[in-house]
Write an enzyme that holds these catalytic residues in place. Structure first.
Site, PDB file in Angstrom:
ATOM      1  N   TRP A   1      23.058  38.363  30.678  1.00  0.00           N
ATOM      2  CA  TRP A   1      24.450  38.815  30.696  1.00  0.00           C
ATOM      3  C   TRP A   1      25.028  38.303  29.382  1.00  0.00           C
ATOM      4  O   TRP A   1      25.322  37.110  29.261  1.00  0.00           O
ATOM      5  CB  TRP A   1      25.189  38.242  31.903  1.00  0.00           C
ATOM      6  CG  TRP A   1      26.615  38.686  31.960  1.00  0.00           C
ATOM      7  CD1 TRP A   1      27.717  37.980  31.569  1.00  0.00           C
ATOM      8  CD2 TRP A   1      27.107  39.948  32.407  1.00  0.00           C
ATOM      9  NE1 TRP A   1      28.846  38.713  31.750  1.00  0.00           N
ATOM     10  CE2 TRP A   1      28.516  39.937  32.248  1.00  0.00           C
ATOM     11  CE3 TRP A   1      26.526  41.088  32.911  1.00  0.00           C
ATOM     12  CZ2 TRP A   1      29.332  41.008  32.596  1.00  0.00           C
ATOM     13  CZ3 TRP A   1      27.324  42.156  33.267  1.00  0.00           C
ATOM     14  CH2 TRP A   1      28.700  42.120  33.111  1.00  0.00           C
TER      15      TRP A   1
ATOM     16  N   HIS B   1      66.172  52.402  47.673  1.00  0.00           N
ATOM     17  CA  HIS B   1      66.171  53.715  47.003  1.00  0.00           C
ATOM     18  C   HIS B   1      65.209  54.672  47.676  1.00  0.00           C
ATOM     19  O   HIS B   1      64.813  55.675  47.090  1.00  0.00           O
ATOM     20  CB  HIS B   1      65.830  53.518  45.520  1.00  0.00           C
ATOM     21  CG  HIS B   1      66.799  52.619  44.821  1.00  0.00           C
ATOM     22  ND1 HIS B   1      68.016  53.052  44.336  1.00  0.00           N
ATOM     23  CD2 HIS B   1      66.762  51.287  44.599  1.00  0.00           C
ATOM     24  CE1 HIS B   1      68.666  52.042  43.815  1.00  0.00           C
ATOM     25  NE2 HIS B   1      67.932  50.945  43.954  1.00  0.00           N
TER      26      HIS B   1
ATOM     27  N   LYS C   1      31.637  51.999  40.454  1.00  0.00           N
ATOM     28  CA  LYS C   1      32.073  50.759  39.820  1.00  0.00           C
ATOM     29  C   LYS C   1      32.758  51.045  38.485  1.00  0.00           C
ATOM     30  O   LYS C   1      33.687  50.370  38.109  1.00  0.00           O
ATOM     31  CB  LYS C   1      30.879  49.825  39.598  1.00  0.00           C
ATOM     32  CG  LYS C   1      31.244  48.475  38.993  1.00  0.00           C
ATOM     33  CD  LYS C   1      32.244  47.729  39.847  1.00  0.00           C
ATOM     34  CE  LYS C   1      32.787  46.479  39.184  1.00  0.00           C
ATOM     35  NZ  LYS C   1      33.940  45.899  39.914  1.00  0.00           N
TER      36      LYS C   1
ATOM     37  N   LYS D   1      43.596  47.235  46.750  1.00  0.00           N
ATOM     38  CA  LYS D   1      42.448  46.611  47.421  1.00  0.00           C
ATOM     39  C   LYS D   1      42.333  47.102  48.854  1.00  0.00           C
ATOM     40  O   LYS D   1      41.254  47.436  49.345  1.00  0.00           O
ATOM     41  CB  LYS D   1      42.600  45.080  47.423  1.00  0.00           C
ATOM     42  CG  LYS D   1      42.251  44.415  46.123  1.00  0.00           C
ATOM     43  CD  LYS D   1      40.778  44.537  45.819  1.00  0.00           C
ATOM     44  CE  LYS D   1      40.430  44.853  44.393  1.00  0.00           C
ATOM     45  NZ  LYS D   1      41.145  45.743  43.604  1.00  0.00           N
TER      46      LYS D   1
ATOM     47  N   ARG E   1      22.837  38.879  38.452  1.00  0.00           N
ATOM     48  CA  ARG E   1      23.406  37.854  37.567  1.00  0.00           C
ATOM     49  C   ARG E   1      23.557  38.361  36.131  1.00  0.00           C
ATOM     50  O   ARG E   1      24.194  37.717  35.294  1.00  0.00           O
ATOM     51  CB  ARG E   1      22.544  36.586  37.562  1.00  0.00           C
ATOM     52  CG  ARG E   1      22.343  35.936  38.918  1.00  0.00           C
ATOM     53  CD  ARG E   1      21.458  34.720  38.811  1.00  0.00           C
ATOM     54  NE  ARG E   1      22.062  33.727  37.944  1.00  0.00           N
ATOM     55  CZ  ARG E   1      22.979  32.838  38.368  1.00  0.00           C
ATOM     56  NH1 ARG E   1      23.357  32.856  39.628  1.00  0.00           N
ATOM     57  NH2 ARG E   1      23.511  31.977  37.549  1.00  0.00           N
TER      58      ARG E   1
ATOM     59  N   GLU F   1      48.372  45.690  43.266  1.00  0.00           N
ATOM     60  CA  GLU F   1      46.944  45.346  43.344  1.00  0.00           C
ATOM     61  C   GLU F   1      46.517  45.118  44.787  1.00  0.00           C
ATOM     62  O   GLU F   1      45.453  45.562  45.213  1.00  0.00           O
ATOM     63  CB  GLU F   1      46.663  44.120  42.482  1.00  0.00           C
ATOM     64  CG  GLU F   1      45.253  43.593  42.527  1.00  0.00           C
ATOM     65  CD  GLU F   1      44.190  44.618  42.100  1.00  0.00           C
ATOM     66  OE1 GLU F   1      44.549  45.653  41.528  1.00  0.00           O
ATOM     67  OE2 GLU F   1      43.007  44.368  42.385  1.00  0.00           O
TER      68      GLU F   1
ATOM     69  N   CYS G   1      23.319  34.524  33.631  1.00  0.00           N
ATOM     70  CA  CYS G   1      22.016  35.158  33.387  1.00  0.00           C
ATOM     71  C   CYS G   1      21.079  34.684  34.483  1.00  0.00           C
ATOM     72  O   CYS G   1      21.384  33.782  35.229  1.00  0.00           O
ATOM     73  CB  CYS G   1      21.455  34.717  32.040  1.00  0.00           C
ATOM     74  SG  CYS G   1      22.530  35.073  30.658  1.00  0.00           S
TER      75      CYS G   1
ATOM     76  N   ASN H   1      20.649  30.001  30.416  1.00  0.00           N
ATOM     77  CA  ASN H   1      21.871  30.539  31.030  1.00  0.00           C
ATOM     78  C   ASN H   1      22.970  29.535  30.739  1.00  0.00           C
ATOM     79  O   ASN H   1      22.844  28.363  31.057  1.00  0.00           O
ATOM     80  CB  ASN H   1      21.677  30.708  32.542  1.00  0.00           C
ATOM     81  CG  ASN H   1      22.981  31.145  33.216  1.00  0.00           C
ATOM     82  OD1 ASN H   1      23.817  31.781  32.571  1.00  0.00           O
ATOM     83  ND2 ASN H   1      23.160  30.775  34.469  1.00  0.00           N
ATOM     84  N   GLY H   2      24.047  29.992  30.088  1.00  0.00           N
ATOM     85  CA  GLY H   2      25.166  29.085  29.781  1.00  0.00           C
ATOM     86  C   GLY H   2      25.655  29.354  28.363  1.00  0.00           C
ATOM     87  O   GLY H   2      25.335  30.379  27.767  1.00  0.00           O
TER      88      GLY H   2
ATOM     89  N   GLU I   1      41.099  50.793  48.934  1.00  0.00           N
ATOM     90  CA  GLU I   1      39.709  51.090  48.540  1.00  0.00           C
ATOM     91  C   GLU I   1      38.687  50.390  49.422  1.00  0.00           C
ATOM     92  O   GLU I   1      37.542  50.813  49.470  1.00  0.00           O
ATOM     93  CB  GLU I   1      39.486  50.768  47.069  1.00  0.00           C
ATOM     94  CG  GLU I   1      39.688  49.342  46.664  1.00  0.00           C
ATOM     95  CD  GLU I   1      39.420  49.150  45.172  1.00  0.00           C
ATOM     96  OE1 GLU I   1      38.692  49.948  44.568  1.00  0.00           O
ATOM     97  OE2 GLU I   1      39.947  48.178  44.621  1.00  0.00           O
TER      98      GLU I   1
HETATM   99  C1  AGP Z   1      39.359  48.317  41.106  1.00  0.00           C
HETATM  100  O1  AGP Z   1      39.101  47.653  42.342  1.00  0.00           O
HETATM  101  C2  AGP Z   1      38.740  49.679  41.056  1.00  0.00           C
HETATM  102  N1  AGP Z   1      37.352  49.616  41.327  1.00  0.00           N
HETATM  103  C3  AGP Z   1      39.117  50.475  39.821  1.00  0.00           C
HETATM  104  O2  AGP Z   1      40.492  50.732  39.954  1.00  0.00           O
HETATM  105  C4  AGP Z   1      38.903  49.798  38.445  1.00  0.00           C
HETATM  106  O3  AGP Z   1      39.772  48.704  38.295  1.00  0.00           O
HETATM  107  C5  AGP Z   1      39.255  50.849  37.363  1.00  0.00           C
HETATM  108  O4  AGP Z   1      38.379  51.927  37.507  1.00  0.00           O
HETATM  109  C6  AGP Z   1      39.155  50.283  35.928  1.00  0.00           C
HETATM  110  O5  AGP Z   1      37.855  49.865  35.696  1.00  0.00           O
HETATM  111  P1  AGP Z   1      37.551  49.003  34.373  1.00  0.00           P
HETATM  112  O6  AGP Z   1      38.320  47.714  34.508  1.00  0.00           O
HETATM  113  O7  AGP Z   1      36.066  48.799  34.374  1.00  0.00           O
HETATM  114  O8  AGP Z   1      38.027  49.791  33.173  1.00  0.00           O
END
Ligand code: AGP
Length: 610
Positions: free
Chosen positions: A76, A506, A605, A487, A27, A483, A2, A102-103, A490
């Protein structure tokens, strides 16, 4: 996390506190509030709003409280959903004491019952409110003595700022684990969670350490420990610009959040493990543990990075709890005609708690009578509210669009969930103890990797010339390969495919040549030799290989073109270490290409639409 701001000065406090909150919104931003001491009555004028600081600002424009002493907070949520009643500042029964925090106060439940037993009336679900009532009880003349006495009864983590009409004109602050600094201006003093909140007024700060308190008035300040021993502290000149300060000195939120990995793992474990007994305590699952005990099948679901974490959860659940588990893309699960097995459970993984496909999968599972659980980071989010039960990550806000620290937290929570269920099902408690002992060492092992960031930056520069990448791994490293590829895609917009290394013959090996590098995630685990064979086949076709391997693995280093070593750990925990160099690799490749790594093109996001 927070954000806290306190002010004691000669200027009107409200605009200063509000501006500081805006700088601290990264935060936490589910609710915000302010308390300003009236210049004549010394009573506090309090305003609290759900949502972002802008909502509080709109309300303040209509009635700006007058006064030169005050505190403010942007939340938060950890205990209690986002609501006006749970927003800080919190007050005692007489509204003479106001607190922002905060905590996490770990013994708040006991204190709350004791205080209620002594007649105190509570108005929120938060842990913080107990501090307001404790200070009320302990007050005998000076606010700092009351706060010090109250602190001695708390267990947990805190950054507090407290004001009182009974001892006006001062702000009392205290720190234990959560960051807090004192800022020194001309005839004005501040406390804040970090420098970004005060840089517009001063660059001169004093960082409080754990166990320290500060009393500030407009014309002075005093720092002491809780036994009132005065402390001499070093004044620091903040070198950062305002923008850099919001990112804690990091160039980007993504970089800051990668470096928060060790703290995030610690926070995911805090208050949940008893290592010596191999025990895991997950309060959020205790109310459904009977139904979990009868579970015959567990479906994990999520999207993107959360889906990759869920894939690891599948391995953990089957190996530790012996529960048949499978992982489905939420977007697939929601539309599939799934036969509903008796006693089946859905476990949704989502950082934001708002992903449309994951929410739809959850709703479908509940309609089919499945027990619906969630592992979510945002308290009070839609998915969190619609599950039957769940576990919060406590990872703090993740601002960067690319999920980094949240993935690490999800992996830890999935491990803890598997150990929790394993205990019910005759798991080898020696193994549980071994895993928990190793988990507690992970933050320091992560820090060792982070300290070698320059090596990863150099590797990124070396591989920046390529346009296509293959990421491979097996078993616990297969989701890490997926993963790592995500990364890279994106953040640097480069083409990258994650593949189970076993698949190479394969098909994918047809792509290999000197222009097609492979990132091989090959820690020292039970399947390492198989991945090493894949690497040798790639090497035989002149494919460049960047290996992520365990320290000392010379054989891998001989086969790979480049190798980045991570510390040794239990094979189930290797994803927590092998993921970190891949996050940094994608970060530095994106930065080297001049891209906005915090807000990559075309991405949001939280994908709240299909
Ligand atoms: C991850 O780097 C991406 N921004 C995206 O794949 C994300 O993980 C996915 O949209 C799921 O989001 P969430 O964890 O908020 O459900």
């Amino acid at each position: 996390m927070c954000g806290i701001v306190g002010y004691a000065g000669k200027r009107e406090a409200a605009p200063i506190l509000l501006d500081g909150l805006k700088r601290l919104e990264y935060r936490g931003y589910d609710s915000a509030g302010i308390a300003v001491q009236d210049g004549s009555t010394h009573d506090a004028k309090v305003l609290r709003k759900v949502g972002r600081v802008a909502q509080l600002e709109d309300a303040l424009q209509r009635s700006m409280p007058q006064g030169i002493t005050g505190i403010s907070h942007t939340r938060w949520a950890t205990h209690g959903v986002p609501s006006v009643g749970n927003a800080h500042p919190h007050a005692d029964c007489t509204a003479a004491f106001h607190v922002v925090h905060n905590g996490i106060i770990e013994n708040y439940a006991t204190l709350r019952e004791e205080l209620k037993g002594r007649g105190h009336r509570f108005s929120s679900e938060t842990d913080t409110e107990v501090m307001a009532h404790l200070v009320e009880e302990c007050f005998r003349g000076t606010l700092e003595d009351a706060v010090a006495e109250a602190l001695r009864r708390l267990r947990g983590t805190w950054a507090f700022a407290v004001i009182s009409s009974r001892d006006p004109g001062k702000v009392v602050a205290a720190r234990n684990s959560s960051p807090l600094l004192l800022a020194i201006g001309d005839n004005e003093h501040f406390v804040a969670s970090d420098a970004s909140a005060v840089l517009s007024a001063t660059k001169k700060v004093v960082y409080l350490e754990d166990g320290e308190m500060a009393v500030l008035t407009y014309d002075g300040f005093r720092i002491s420990d809780v036994d009132d021993i005065e402390l001499r502290k070093r004044l620091v000149e903040i070198p950062w610009t305002l923008e850099e300060a919001e990112k804690g000195g990091h160039s980007h939120f993504m970089h800051k959040e990668i470096w928060e990995g060790p703290e995030v793992v610690h926070n995911a474990l805090r208050g949940r493990i008893r290592t010596k007994e191999g025990m895991v305590k997950l309060g959020g699952l205790e109310e459904v543990q009977e139904r979990l005990y009868r579970a015959e099948r567990l479906v994990l679901t999520g999207m993107g990075t959360a889906f990759h974490a869920a894939l690891l959860g599948e391995y953990f659940l089957e190996e530790l709890a012996g529960i048949p588990a499978e992982t489905e893309y939420a977007a697939e699960f929601r539309y599939k005609k799934t036969p509903v097995a008796r006693n089946s459970v859905l476990l949704a993984v989502s950082q934001s708690g708002e992903t449309a496909d994951t929410l739809a999968a959850l709703r479908k599972a509940r309609e089919q009578g499945m027990l619906a659980l969630g592992i979510v980071n945002v308290v009070g989010s839609t998915i969190a509210r619609e599950t039957d039960a769940g576990i919060y990550n406590h990872a703090g806000p993740e601002i960067g669009v690319a999920s980094t620290k949240a993935f690490l937290s999800q992996v830890v929570v999935l491990l803890l969930t598997s150990l929790f269920l394993g205990k019910q099902r005759g798991m080898d408690m020696g193994l549980a103890k071994e895993i928990l002992e190793e988990l507690e060492k992970i933050p320091e092992k992560m820090r060792k990797i982070l300290r070698q960031e320059d090596q990863i930056k150099e590797l990124a520069n070396h591989y920046a010339a390529f346009h296509d990448f293959l990421f491979i791994g097996r078993k616990f490293s297969a989701p890490v390969a997926l993963e790592g590829a995500l990364k890279l895609k994106e953040i640097s917009y480069l083409h990258a495919e994650g593949y189970n290394a076993a698949e190479m013959k394969h098909g994918p090996i047809a792509m290999i040549d000197e222009n097609f590098p492979t990132v091989a995630v090959v820690p020292d685990d039970m399947i390492r030799d198989k991945t090493l064979s894949n690497m040798e086949e790639i090497r035989a076709r002149q494919g460049p290989i960047l290996a992520i391997a365990t320290e000392g693995d010379r054989k891998v280093a001989e086969v790979a073109t480049d190798t980045f070593f991570v510390p040794k750990t239990h094979e189930m925990l290797t994803p927590l270490l092998t993921t970190v160099p891949l996050q940094l690799l994608s970060y530095h490749l994106g930065v080297s290409k001049g891209y906005d790594v915090d807000k990559p093109r075309n991405l949001a996001k939280s994908v709240t639409v299909e």
